[in-house]
Scaffold this active site. Structure first.
Site: not given
Ligand code: GDP
Ligand code: IMO
Ligand code: MG
Length: 427
Positions: A16, A13, A40-41, A223
């Site tokens: 990416k 999170d 979850g991206h 991840q």
């Molecule tokens: P990922 O799993 O690595 O793709 O990240 P997620 O999407 O799960 O979580 C990142 C969150 O931060 C999302 O809600 C993005 O829209 C948000 N985000 C990404 N880059 C930035 C940033 O530079 N500033 C802010 N405020 N939000 C960001």
């Molecule tokens: P993104 O790509 C954050 C965590 C779960 C749990 C552990 C194992 O959005 O960064 P799993 O279902 O993969 O066997 O769970 O990994 N986990 C994540 N945490 N971002 C993710 O993906 C994750 N995918 C799995 O919360 O602790």
């Molecule tokens: Mg994510």
């Protein structure tokens, strides 16, 4: 033949999706190489927000071919609902390619994930419940079902039967659940075969030929480094290799082809699920990071655990991935703090430790040693260049760069594509 790997440097999170989408306009292929719909991206384009789980974030860039590599685990029902969700919003998904060697998350893998977590009770991992671990376990146990198996009913039946043999014993005798019928699973899986067919191909060949033709390929990790099955905080990890080596095994592209490895690094730290987290905050600062950063899981809706930046982790990510660059995200979230603590080392049993300890017990006992950096109060969301940032924000970035061991080549100052400061070009 530029081949870039983009991966999470912390516990996932980090942003990416946003970083991949930003580069998506300039690359020919975006490849997911591991994980599945546990990811979850979030991608924000103008006033549109997309949540992608299984599909590579490059799917939103019209010129880019999205690829699901052999290292990914695919839940077909999730795949089709994600595709139709995007199609309804006018996104063309017809270029998608899926490896015939990718493994399928079957309905019984999802059941086993949920039942195992329940059985672990207090010791649970806090998985996303999407069947990820059991599907990779089947792959390693050589009883997995691959995408290509859907095209031979007799082979598929034999394989499902073999996989269910032991699982039904476990479900009925250990977990007191009903047995799962082979026929029912085979019927459901065969129902996806024809819909999947147009996408299925030899992605190893496609990607290697693309690189020979000087196309640009971007590998998008799910991840993060500390969730890696080998290099993460085992057993509180996911069941695949998000680290850079996973990009090679999960796509069939050799390590000599990789030209750049970019670590996505949040300006503070978050984690979802159970496991150690030295800089975790349980006070109002933690609450504020969660609220301002919108730190709620895209996949499960769980609140993310929040804490200060941890340079020990960043250094470790640089080492195990051979990072060439960092993309620092969410710097804007830190606006408003008078002073910002940054963890520069740990104290373990009274001793100062500069590097991530290999021992799980030591990491569980690690206490952060903080250095205080001066904060800033100016809104930075409109900053377009490094010099637009307030002096203290510049100093915070420079300090993180020095501690983390690789240049910070881009900075996120908001969720939108444009809310990015580019320092060094990635291409
Ligand atoms: P990922 O799993 O690595 O793709 O990240 P997620 O999407 O799960 O979580 C990142 C969150 O931060 C999302 O809600 C993005 O829209 C948000 N985000 C990404 N880059 C930035 C940033 O530079 N500033 C802010 N405020 N939000 C960001
Ligand atoms: P993104 O790509 C954050 C965590 C779960 C749990 C552990 C194992 O959005 O960064 P799993 O279902 O993969 O066997 O769970 O990994 N986990 C994540 N945490 N971002 C993710 O993906 C994750 N995918 C799995 O919360 O602790
Ligand atoms: Mg994510």
């Amino acid at each position: 033949m530029p081949a870039l790997v983009l991966l999470g440097a912390q516990w996932g999170d980090e942003g990416k999706g946003k970083a991949t989408d930003l580069l998506g306009g300039s690359v020919d292929y975006v490849v997911r190489y591991q994980g599945g719909n546990n990811a979850g991206h979030t991608v924000v384009v103008g006033d549109q927000k997309y949540a992608l789980h299984l599909l590579p974030s490059g799917i939103l860039s019209p010129g880019c071919t999205p690829v699901i590599g052999n290292g990914v685990v695919v839940d077909p029902s999730v795949l089709f609902s994600e595709l139709s969700g995007l199609n309804e919003r006018g996104v063309d998904t017809s270029k998608l390619l899926i490896s015939g060697n990718a493994h399928i998350i079957t309905p019984y893998n999802v059941t086993v994930d949920k039942v195992t977590e329940r059985f672990l009770g207090k010791r649970k991992i806090g998985t996303t419940g999407r069947g990820i671990g059991p599907t990779y376990a089947d792959k390693i146990n050589r009883v997995g079902i691959r995408v290509q198996d859907l095209y031979d009913e007799s082979i598929l039946t034999q394989k499902v039967e073999a996989a269910l043999d032991a699982k039904n014993q476990m479900l009925t005798k250990l977990y007191n659940r009903r047995a799962i019928a082979t026929g029912q699973v085979v019927e459901e899986l065969l129902g996806y075969a024809e819909k999947l067919r147009p996408y299925v191909t030899d992605t190893v060949l496609v990607l290697n030929q693309a690189l020979e033709q000087d196309k640009v390929v971007l590998f998008e990790g799910g991840q993060g480094t500390l969730l890696d099955i080998d290099h993460g905080t085992y057993p509180f990890v996911t069941s695949s290799n998000p680290t850079a080596g996973g990009a090679c095994t999960g796509s069939g592209v050799g390590p000599t082809k990789i030209t750049r490895v970019i670590g996505i690094l949040k300006a503070y730290t978050t984690r979802v699920g159970a496991g150690p987290f030295p800089t975790e905050l349980f006070d109002e600062d933690g609450e504020a990071l969660r609220r301002i950063g919108g730190e709620r899981g895209v996949t499960t809706g769980r609140d993310r655990r929040c804490g200060w930046f941890d340079a020990v982790i960043a250094r470790y990510a640089t080492r195990v991935n051979g990072l060439t660059d960092f993309f620092l995200t969410k710097l804007d979230v830190l606006t408003g703090w008078e002073q910002i603590p940054v963890c520069v080392a740990y104290e373990i049993d009274g001793k100062r430790v500069e590097e991530l300890p290999y021992s799980q017990s030591d990491f569980h006992h690690a206490k952060p040693v903080y250095e205080m950096l001066p904060g800033w109060s100016e809104d930075i969301t409109g900053a377009k260049s490094f010099s637009d940032l307030p002096k203290n924000a510049q100093a915070y970035v420079k300090a993180l760069e020095e501690m983390s061991g690789a240049p910070i080549s881009a900075i996120g100052v908001g969720p939108g594509r444009d809310e990015t400061i580019e320092i060094n070009s990635f291409l």
